[in-house]
Design a protein around this motif. Structure first.
Motif, PDB file in Angstrom:
ATOM      1  N   LEU A 206      -3.182  30.560  15.530  1.00  0.00           N
ATOM      2  CA  LEU A 206      -2.570  29.435  16.229  1.00  0.00           C
ATOM      3  C   LEU A 206      -1.365  29.011  15.415  1.00  0.00           C
ATOM      4  O   LEU A 206      -1.469  28.811  14.201  1.00  0.00           O
ATOM      5  CB  LEU A 206      -3.547  28.261  16.335  1.00  0.00           C
ATOM      6  N   THR A 207      -0.235  28.867  16.082  1.00  0.00           N
ATOM      7  CA  THR A 207       0.961  28.374  15.404  1.00  0.00           C
ATOM      8  C   THR A 207       1.386  27.065  16.048  1.00  0.00           C
ATOM      9  O   THR A 207       1.575  26.990  17.265  1.00  0.00           O
ATOM     10  CB  THR A 207       2.110  29.399  15.474  1.00  0.00           C
ATOM     11  N   THR A 208       1.498  26.040  15.203  1.00  0.00           N
ATOM     12  CA  THR A 208       2.042  24.746  15.601  1.00  0.00           C
ATOM     13  C   THR A 208       3.259  24.501  14.714  1.00  0.00           C
ATOM     14  O   THR A 208       3.495  25.240  13.762  1.00  0.00           O
ATOM     15  CB  THR A 208       1.014  23.610  15.418  1.00  0.00           C
TER      16      THR A 208
ATOM     17  N   THR B 261       5.437  21.966  12.149  1.00  0.00           N
ATOM     18  CA  THR B 261       5.381  20.798  11.281  1.00  0.00           C
ATOM     19  C   THR B 261       6.518  19.842  11.656  1.00  0.00           C
ATOM     20  O   THR B 261       7.391  20.185  12.459  1.00  0.00           O
ATOM     21  CB  THR B 261       5.522  21.202   9.799  1.00  0.00           C
TER      22      THR B 261
ATOM     23  N   HIS C 156       3.407  26.506  11.305  1.00  0.00           N
ATOM     24  CA  HIS C 156       2.151  26.415  10.561  1.00  0.00           C
ATOM     25  C   HIS C 156       1.166  27.294  11.323  1.00  0.00           C
ATOM     26  O   HIS C 156       0.818  26.997  12.478  1.00  0.00           O
ATOM     27  CB  HIS C 156       1.668  24.969  10.524  1.00  0.00           C
ATOM     28  N   THR C 157       0.720  28.397  10.711  1.00  0.00           N
ATOM     29  CA  THR C 157      -0.121  29.374  11.387  1.00  0.00           C
ATOM     30  C   THR C 157      -1.465  29.465  10.688  1.00  0.00           C
ATOM     31  O   THR C 157      -1.521  29.619   9.462  1.00  0.00           O
ATOM     32  CB  THR C 157       0.563  30.752  11.403  1.00  0.00           C
TER      33      THR C 157
ATOM     34  N   SER D 106      -7.330  18.000  10.389  1.00  0.00           N
ATOM     35  CA  SER D 106      -6.685  19.285  10.075  1.00  0.00           C
ATOM     36  C   SER D 106      -5.176  19.200  10.290  1.00  0.00           C
ATOM     37  O   SER D 106      -4.677  18.398  11.080  1.00  0.00           O
ATOM     38  CB  SER D 106      -7.278  20.402  10.934  1.00  0.00           C
ATOM     39  N   ARG D 107      -4.456  20.020   9.574  1.00  0.00           N
ATOM     40  CA  ARG D 107      -2.992  20.060   9.686  1.00  0.00           C
ATOM     41  C   ARG D 107      -2.566  20.401  11.114  1.00  0.00           C
ATOM     42  O   ARG D 107      -1.633  19.823  11.646  1.00  0.00           O
ATOM     43  CB  ARG D 107      -2.423  21.060   8.680  1.00  0.00           C
ATOM     44  N   LYS D 108      -3.256  21.342  11.755  1.00  0.00           N
ATOM     45  CA  LYS D 108      -2.865  21.742  13.113  1.00  0.00           C
ATOM     46  C   LYS D 108      -2.957  20.561  14.074  1.00  0.00           C
ATOM     47  O   LYS D 108      -2.082  20.369  14.911  1.00  0.00           O
ATOM     48  CB  LYS D 108      -3.682  22.943  13.592  1.00  0.00           C
TER      49      LYS D 108
ATOM     50  N   ASN E 206      -0.175  18.087  13.248  1.00  0.00           N
ATOM     51  CA  ASN E 206       1.113  18.563  13.744  1.00  0.00           C
ATOM     52  C   ASN E 206       1.307  18.205  15.217  1.00  0.00           C
ATOM     53  O   ASN E 206       2.377  17.761  15.622  1.00  0.00           O
ATOM     54  CB  ASN E 206       1.240  20.080  13.588  1.00  0.00           C
TER      55      ASN E 206
ATOM     56  N   ALA F  91       2.567  25.100  21.180  1.00  0.00           N
ATOM     57  CA  ALA F  91       1.783  25.940  20.283  1.00  0.00           C
ATOM     58  C   ALA F  91       1.721  27.341  20.865  1.00  0.00           C
ATOM     59  O   ALA F  91       1.929  27.542  22.066  1.00  0.00           O
ATOM     60  CB  ALA F  91       0.366  25.384  20.128  1.00  0.00           C
TER      61      ALA F  91
END
Length: 117
Positions: free
Chosen positions: A8-10, A12, A18-19, A41-43, A46, A56
């Protein structure tokens, strides 16, 4: 451990990707993807911090075959959405471990691409 992991890529706040590995559940009939996540979580942060539409992408590779879906993303926190996502996750993978901070990343697919060979 799920056998069909994807990434998953979001984005920042400063636009960097962020992957992270995830175990997504695709609902092709509704054109959506659900991913269980922890609220901290960071995801998730984001997506919440996005000042515009949060985008995403989810990518999965199996040998030479691959697929990527991209779409708008939101965080679902209500009990019913989390419970429903846990149920479909359990059908696809296994019963998720308990997590009181669980939320759902809900992606509405806007674009899909891939290869079958």
């Amino acid at each position: 451990m799920p056998t069909h992991l994807a990434t998953l890529t979001t984005l920042t706040a400063d636009g960097r990707p962020h992957t992270v590995p995830v175990a997504p559940v695709l609902d092709p009939e509704n054109g959506t993807v659900r991913i269980l996540a922890s609220r901290r979580s960071r995801k998730v942060r984001n997506v919440i911090a996005s000042t515009d539409v949060a985008w995403a992408s989810v990518c999965q590779v199996d040998g030479r075959r691959w697929c990527t879906v991209e779409g708008t993303t939101r965080v679902l926190t209500d009990h019913e959405s989390v419970r429903d996502a846990e149920e479909v996750y359990a059908q696809r993978f296994r019963v998720p471990r308990p997590n009181l901070d669980r939320v759902v990343l809900f992606i509405t697919v806007q674009h899909a691409m891939g290869s079958l060979s």
